[in-house]
Every structure is written in structure tokens, then in C-alpha cells.
Design a protein around this motif. Structure first.
Motif, mmCIF file in Angstrom:
data_model
loop_
_atom_site.group_PDB
_atom_site.id
_atom_site.type_symbol
_atom_site.label_atom_id
_atom_site.label_comp_id
_atom_site.label_asym_id
_atom_site.label_seq_id
_atom_site.Cartn_x
_atom_site.Cartn_y
_atom_site.Cartn_z
ATOM 1 N N GLY A 25 0.755 -1.098 0.123
ATOM 2 C CA GLY A 25 0.027 0.049 -0.161
ATOM 3 C C GLY A 25 0.880 1.339 0.072
ATOM 4 O O GLY A 25 0.521 2.346 -0.677
ATOM 5 N N VAL A 26 2.017 1.297 0.679
ATOM 6 C CA VAL A 26 2.885 2.429 0.556
ATOM 7 C C VAL A 26 3.497 2.704 -0.610
ATOM 8 O O VAL A 26 3.453 3.880 -1.137
ATOM 9 N N GLU A 27 3.932 1.492 -1.363
ATOM 10 C CA GLU A 27 4.573 1.747 -2.482
ATOM 11 C C GLU A 27 3.368 2.175 -3.650
ATOM 12 O O GLU A 27 3.568 3.058 -4.371
ATOM 13 N N GLN A 28 2.247 1.654 -3.537
ATOM 14 C CA GLN A 28 1.293 2.291 -4.578
ATOM 15 C C GLN A 28 0.862 3.467 -4.181
ATOM 16 O O GLN A 28 0.450 4.127 -5.144
ATOM 17 N N SER A 29 0.969 4.144 -3.058
ATOM 18 C CA SER A 29 0.433 5.211 -2.700
ATOM 19 C C SER A 29 1.699 6.454 -2.897
ATOM 20 O O SER A 29 1.410 7.707 -2.883
ATOM 21 N N PHE A 30 2.986 5.819 -2.976
ATOM 22 C CA PHE A 30 4.007 6.968 -3.360
ATOM 23 C C PHE A 30 3.845 7.532 -4.636
ATOM 24 O O PHE A 30 3.540 6.943 -5.781
ATOM 25 N N ASP A 31 3.686 9.033 -4.795
ATOM 26 C CA ASP A 31 3.411 9.800 -5.982
ATOM 27 C C ASP A 31 4.565 10.706 -6.281
ATOM 28 O O ASP A 31 4.187 11.914 -6.805
ATOM 29 N N GLY A 32 5.483 10.785 -5.572
ATOM 30 C CA GLY A 32 6.739 11.692 -5.847
ATOM 31 C C GLY A 32 7.314 11.549 -7.038
ATOM 32 O O GLY A 32 6.806 10.836 -8.193
ATOM 33 N N VAL A 33 8.308 11.996 -7.411
ATOM 34 C CA VAL A 33 9.045 12.156 -8.645
ATOM 35 C C VAL A 33 10.446 11.282 -8.505
ATOM 36 O O VAL A 33 11.108 11.307 -7.601
ATOM 37 N N LEU A 34 10.520 10.324 -9.621
ATOM 38 C CA LEU A 34 11.870 9.669 -9.878
ATOM 39 C C LEU A 34 12.597 10.107 -10.819
ATOM 40 O O LEU A 34 12.164 10.306 -11.880
ATOM 41 N N VAL A 35 13.744 10.787 -10.568
ATOM 42 C CA VAL A 35 14.636 11.563 -11.578
ATOM 43 C C VAL A 35 15.722 10.427 -11.817
ATOM 44 O O VAL A 35 16.470 9.971 -11.057
ATOM 45 N N LEU A 36 15.997 9.984 -13.000
ATOM 46 C CA LEU A 36 16.941 9.005 -13.489
ATOM 47 C C LEU A 36 17.701 9.508 -14.374
ATOM 48 O O LEU A 36 17.437 9.882 -15.744
ATOM 49 N N VAL A 56 12.667 -1.020 -14.373
ATOM 50 C CA VAL A 56 11.492 -1.484 -14.625
ATOM 51 C C VAL A 56 11.078 -1.940 -13.266
ATOM 52 O O VAL A 56 9.776 -1.674 -12.888
ATOM 53 N N GLU A 57 11.827 -2.777 -12.472
ATOM 54 C CA GLU A 57 11.254 -2.925 -11.404
ATOM 55 C C GLU A 57 10.989 -1.840 -10.436
ATOM 56 O O GLU A 57 9.793 -1.725 -9.775
ATOM 57 N N LEU A 58 11.629 -0.738 -10.253
ATOM 58 C CA LEU A 58 11.432 0.409 -9.347
ATOM 59 C C LEU A 58 10.014 0.976 -9.861
ATOM 60 O O LEU A 58 9.297 1.277 -9.022
ATOM 61 N N GLN A 59 9.885 1.188 -11.139
ATOM 62 C CA GLN A 59 8.705 1.671 -11.818
ATOM 63 C C GLN A 59 7.466 0.893 -11.300
ATOM 64 O O GLN A 59 6.361 1.246 -11.037
ATOM 65 N N ASN A 60 7.551 -0.394 -11.518
ATOM 66 C CA ASN A 60 6.411 -1.206 -11.139
ATOM 67 C C ASN A 60 6.220 -1.242 -9.574
ATOM 68 O O ASN A 60 4.886 -1.369 -9.491
ATOM 69 N N ARG A 61 7.182 -1.151 -8.937
ATOM 70 C CA ARG A 61 6.839 -1.240 -7.369
ATOM 71 C C ARG A 61 6.428 0.057 -7.025
ATOM 72 O O ARG A 61 5.866 0.288 -5.855
ATOM 73 N N LEU A 62 6.688 1.176 -7.856
ATOM 74 C CA LEU A 62 5.969 2.510 -7.142
ATOM 75 C C LEU A 62 5.330 3.108 -8.371
ATOM 76 O O LEU A 62 5.693 4.080 -9.178
ATOM 77 N N PRO A 63 4.138 2.371 -8.802
ATOM 78 C CA PRO A 63 3.209 2.586 -10.165
ATOM 79 C C PRO A 63 2.878 4.129 -10.225
ATOM 80 O O PRO A 63 2.419 4.465 -11.251
ATOM 81 N N ASN A 64 2.744 4.745 -9.104
ATOM 82 C CA ASN A 64 2.055 6.143 -9.184
ATOM 83 C C ASN A 64 3.149 7.345 -9.213
ATOM 84 O O ASN A 64 2.913 8.359 -9.113
ATOM 85 N N ALA A 65 4.590 6.895 -9.287
ATOM 86 C CA ALA A 65 5.575 7.573 -9.174
ATOM 87 C C ALA A 65 5.555 8.526 -10.555
ATOM 88 O O ALA A 65 5.316 8.013 -11.645
ATOM 89 N N ARG A 66 6.046 9.512 -10.682
ATOM 90 C CA ARG A 66 6.200 10.408 -11.575
ATOM 91 C C ARG A 66 7.762 10.029 -12.170
ATOM 92 O O ARG A 66 8.402 10.336 -11.368
ATOM 93 N N VAL A 67 7.939 9.911 -13.269
ATOM 94 C CA VAL A 67 9.341 9.471 -13.979
ATOM 95 C C VAL A 67 9.837 10.251 -14.839
ATOM 96 O O VAL A 67 9.141 10.658 -15.995
#
Length: 81
Positions: A25-36, A56-67
Motif C-alpha cells: 500500500g505504501v509503494e502504491q501510494s507513493f506519487d513523488g518524482v523519480l529522476v533517473l 523497470v522493477e522500481l517503476q513497477n513497485r512505485l506505480p504512481n511515481a512520476r518518472v
């Protein structure tokens, strides 16, 4: 590499969990920005590179993150990003 991924996930989600929120639930609720930065290193998922798999794993685990993908290296095809 697995331990480092867990450290990154924990760092990104610290403070967004309650005592009743599951890890998922925490991973799915994260909606911050990932700068790669140096995103060209994660190209060629079809080539099965470890960096691409981790991105890909990072993005799958944090599906609401902005990348945001950043790279000063030229890309011949956007599909490679």
C-alpha cells in the motif's frame, strides 16, 4: 542489488506509511518524482541488462511515481529509453 533496491524504496516511502498500511500500500501510494540521470544506461530492456531490469522493477513497485528520464547521451530511438 536487492538490498539496495529495498533501501531506496524504504527511503522514498518513509513517512507515507501508517501503522496499518501494508508495504504494498505504501509503494502504491507513493506519487513523488523519480529522476533517473544517465537514463541511457537503462536502455535495451530486450537485451536483458541488469540496469534496465532494476529501472523497470522500481517503476513497477512505485506505480504512481512520476518518472523523469535524463541523459546527455544521444538516443537513436525513443524506444531505447
Amino acid at each position: 542489488q536487492g538490498r539496495r533496491m529495498e533501501e531506496i524504496i524504504k527511503w522514498l516511502t518513509t513517512g507515507s506509511a501508517t501503522t496499518t498500511t501494508s508495504t504494498l500500500g505504501v509503494e502504491q501510494s507513493f506519487d513523488g518524482v523519480l529522476v533517473l540521470d544517465e537514463a541511457h544506461k537503462a536502455k535495451n530492456l530486450e537485451a536483458d541488462t541488469s540496469t534496465a531490469k532494476l529501472v523497470v522493477e522500481l517503476q513497477n513497485r512505485l506505480p504512481n511515481a512520476r518518472v523523469l528520464y535524463c541523459s546527455a547521451t544521444g538516443v537513436s530511438d525513443i524506444h531505447h529509453m
